[in-house]
Write an enzyme that holds these catalytic residues in place. Structure first.
Site, PDB file in Angstrom:
ATOM      1  N   GLU A 120     163.618 -36.188  42.739  1.00 35.65           N
ATOM      2  CA  GLU A 120     162.414 -36.294  43.561  1.00 35.65           C
ATOM      3  C   GLU A 120     161.600 -35.003  43.542  1.00 35.65           C
ATOM      4  OE1 GLU A 120     161.487 -38.925  45.455  1.00 35.65           O
ATOM      5  OE2 GLU A 120     160.198 -38.123  47.038  1.00 35.65           O
ATOM      6  N   ASP A 121     162.308 -33.863  43.625  1.00 36.13           N
ATOM      7  CA  ASP A 121     161.609 -32.612  43.927  1.00 36.13           C
ATOM      8  C   ASP A 121     161.553 -31.579  42.800  1.00 36.13           C
ATOM      9  OD1 ASP A 121     161.099 -33.556  46.418  1.00 36.13           O
ATOM     10  OD2 ASP A 121     162.710 -32.469  47.416  1.00 36.13           O
TER      11      ASP A 121
END
Ligand code: MN
Length: 749
Positions: free
Chosen positions: A101-102
């Site tokens: 996600e990051d």
């Protein structure tokens, strides 16, 4: 090392409550590996350490809102999973749950490096994180939970997500935007806490709820906490005595066990108060103990027997989850007894193994079997839990829940922050909107209490009805004998309930006033006709005039719906009153409106009514509004009602006062005065009105408050100029706070 069996007791003491204690410092790579190795046979220490470094490297310089390096978050998440003693793939997924996600890392990278299993887990968590839950509709919560259960195909995805959410909730205070904190807290309360409970992680659910509660409803939480502390202080001695009694009983029966006192959380109390009409004491004033026996299920029943022999049990509260476990595998005996001093004491009785299950939920079934550490499906099924690796089974359970309300209650809670939480002297929780005052409280308790409320004691101190209530206030209402709406009640109430009831009271009082006025008018008319009113039976003349009762007659005359002239005609057919009526004292009412008001557009015979909303007074600008079937209503130009007809100019009628009205008539002006509470204040006010040539018809004294009194004057005036003079005279007095012409009193009806 086996995960169930002889060492259970020690393990429970090590990590009470699963996911519970957490150090402020995150674990180092070595510490994490050592913690997992301590319970996980066959751990690949290199691989786990690798995942730690991977997360640390790829989150790089990223920072959390707290200012900590970002990678500390996945490390904390993995630590929570370690406390649940989960397998290494789950711990690794915890470390890597945010990298896709990051960071620039792709799911493929994770798959290549850590294998199919870990990649699937990370993928599942990432998908959950990307779901946008919007709780505009409470019904959504239920659907959302079902959706999550139906779409994730490995229970470990949910466990990682819960650990992620737990750490985010523990650090939520670092987020600056309140809106964001609220959104996360609501999602936690409505989605993740219920899911945690569903898979038996009660402690996780409780902590998530309590932390969400703190965000969503800090006032309620504070009120609950304060009351719990008070109660605990009051009960200290009783609690100790009961605890000693239990120890003595268990010793005498030769039961080997651990006895734990249990504390209720603010949220658990709150939830019950929200759901049922019960008092705080009903819920909170129960001692709760857990007896964990060093033996099997039979030993639990023996302990139950010991307790029930000495103390009488409350049968409706007895539950046997040992022979019939909850769908999530929870086992325990629950009973409530009346112990010494008639105290209610609640017991949970269970074995060490059952206790472990209750603490760890589905995670209790991670064991070493077939040369592999992981979820022991057979053991889980034997315990009544059948998760497969697939959560569809859970969603089935969910759909066939006997009592869906229990599961959904969390979603249904109203979590308005705009509330204040108060208590009756007996401890019943009364929830009110922020800004509420004692009258609101009184009506919330009971209409009859509100109707007779004349004062309040707050936390034992007499306080004014103007006092805004605070969280945790104990409010005692002081009641008068007769129902009466206090003057100025609109300013003393905020709830619709109180306002509606007071409006009703005021209307009743108004009807009374009209009856009294009608009675006076009849007596005067009789005297003018030289009839002694004492000899007249009102009920008889009422029947002759076609009314069903004298009350109906006096009210009709008071409201000018029927004139005294007509009445005298009924009593003495053919009687003509002498035309010696003092025209200079002609009262402005509907009967005389046609003589007082003129207008070019007025056709002869049209009915005129004076606005009951604004009491127009000769001299002020007026306007007529055509009301179908009723003729024309005369309003003051400043009346709010007039504004409602802005878009219907065809209904407007230009009107003026006639000379008769301006010179010979009297109207009634209603003036509200708020004055300081001085001795003789009423006399001062009356003198001022008289000096300004106002003729006071009635004075209603409002109840005295701490430092002011509300007074309502009905004053006969010949025109608007007089009203202005009277107001100026009143306002010039030092004791007067405000003096205003009241036009809204019937407006609220
Ligand atoms: Mn995360």
């Amino acid at each position: 090392m086996a995960a169930t069996g002889a060492s259970t007791a020690k393990r429970v003491e090590d990590a009470p409550g699963g996911m519970r204690a957490s150090s402020v410092e995150h674990l180092t790579r070595e510490q994490l590996v050592a913690r997992v190795a301590a319970y996980h046979p066959g751990l690949d220490e290199e691989r786990l350490g690798d995942a730690y470094d991977f997360a640390r490297t790829h989150h790089g310089e990223q920072l959390r809102a707290s200012g900590d390096p970002y990678y500390s978050h996945p490390v904390f998440v993995s630590e929570l999973l370690v406390q649940l003693r989960l397998d290494q793939d789950t711990i690794i997924a915890g470390l890597l749950h945010d990298v896709v996600e990051d960071t620039e890392i792709s799911l493929e990278d994770v798959r290549t490096r850590f294998g199919e299993n870990v990649a699937d887990l990370v993928n599942g968590v990432t998908k959950l994180t990307q779901l946008e839950y919007n709780s505009e509709e409470t019904k959504q919560a239920e659907n959302f939970q079902k959706f999550i259960l139906a779409t994730i195909n490995d229970i470990r995805v949910l466990l990682v997500k819960l650990a992620d959410r737990m750490h985010n909730m523990r650090t939520i205070h670092h987020l600056k935007k309140q809106e964001k904190r609220q959104r996360i807290a609501r999602e936690t309360m409505e989605i993740y806490a219920p899911l945690a409970r569903r898979i038996g992680l009660y402690h996780v659910a409780s902590e998530l709820e309590d932390r969400s509660f703190q965000q969503l409803n800090p006032e309620a939480r504070e009120a609950m906490t304060l009351r719990l502390q008070q109660l605990e202080a009051e009960n200290k001695i009783d609690l100790e005595r009961i605890r000693e009694d239990i120890h003595a009983l268990m010793d005498a029966a030769n039961v080997k066990c651990r006895i734990k006192g249990r504390r209720k959380t603010p949220y658990s109390i709150w939830r019950k108060l929200e759901r049922k009409q019960i008092s705080f004491r009903d819920v909170a004033d129960i001692f709760a103990f857990r007896i964990i026996v060093d033996g099997d299920a039979a030993e639990c029943y023996r302990v139950l027997g010991v307790l029930h022999t000495v103390w009488s049990c409350l049968p409706e509260r007895f539950r046997d989850f040992v022979s019939v476990p909850k769908p999530n595998g929870y086992q325990s005996l629950h009973t409530t007894v009346r112990a010494s001093g008639n105290r209610r004491v609640e017991f949970q009785i269970r074995t060490e193994e059952m206790d472990h299950s209750a603490e760890y939920g589905v995670a209790a079934h991670w064991t070493y079997k077939n040369l592999q550490y992981g979820l022991d499906l057979d053991a889980a099924r034997k315990a009544g839990l059948d998760p497969e690796a697939n959560l569809r089974a859970f969603s089935e359970l969910f759909q066939h829940e006997h009592d869906p309300s229990e599961f959904l209650e969390h979603a249904k809670l109203e979590m308005y922050r705009e509330n204040v939480f108060t208590f009756t002297p007996k401890g019943r929780l009364i929830r009110l909107p922020a800004g509420a005052m004692p009258l609101d409280f009184a009506y919330e308790v009971h209409t009859a209490i509100g109707n007779t409320c004349v004062g309040a004691r707050i936390n034992g101190e007499p306080r004014s009805l103007r006092t805004v209530l605070n969280n945790g206030d104990v409010v005692e209402i002081i009641r008068g004998r007769e129902p009466k709406a206090p003057n100025g009640w609109t300013a003393l109430t905020v709830t619709g309930k109180a306002k509606a009831a007071l409006r009703r009271l005021a209307r009743d009082k108004e009807a009374n006033d009209f009856r009294r006025l009608g009675y006076d008018l009849i007596r005067k008319a009789l005297r003018r006709a030289d009839i002694d009113p004492v000899g007249v039976r009102m009920d008889h003349i009422a029947l002759r005039a076609g009314f069903t009762s004298s009350d109906e007659m006096t009210a009709a005359i008071g409201r000018s719906e029927y004139s005294t002239k007509e009445l005298i005609q009924v009593i003495f057919p053919g009687y003509e009153p002498e035309s010696s009526v003092d025209r200079s004292k002609l009262r402005l009412d509907d009967d005389h409106a046609s003589e007082m008001v003129s207008g070019e557009a007025l056709t002869p015979g049209v009915t005129l009514h004076l606005g009951q909303c604004c009491y127009p007074i000769p001299g002020e600008r007026i306007i007529g509004i055509r009301e179908p079937g009723q003729g024309i209503v005369v309003h003051s130009i400043s009346c709010d009602r007039v504004a409602e007809y802005d878009d219907q100019p065809e209904r407007w009628v230009d009107l003026q006062w006639t000379e008769l009205a301006k010179t010979g008539a009297v109207a009634v002006a209603r003036i509200r005065v708020t004055a300081a509470n001085h001795r003789g204040v009423l006399a001062t006010l009356c003198t001022a009105v008289a000096q300004a040539n106002g003729n006071i018809l009635t004075v209603n004294t409002g109840r005295r408050h701490e430092d002011y009194t509300d007074l309502l004057f009905d004053i006969e005036v010949e025109d608007m100029k007089r009203v202005t003079q009277i107001l100026a005279a009143l306002r010039s007095l030092a004791v007067v706070d405000t003096a205003v012409r009241e036009q809204e009193s019937r407006h609220e009806d």
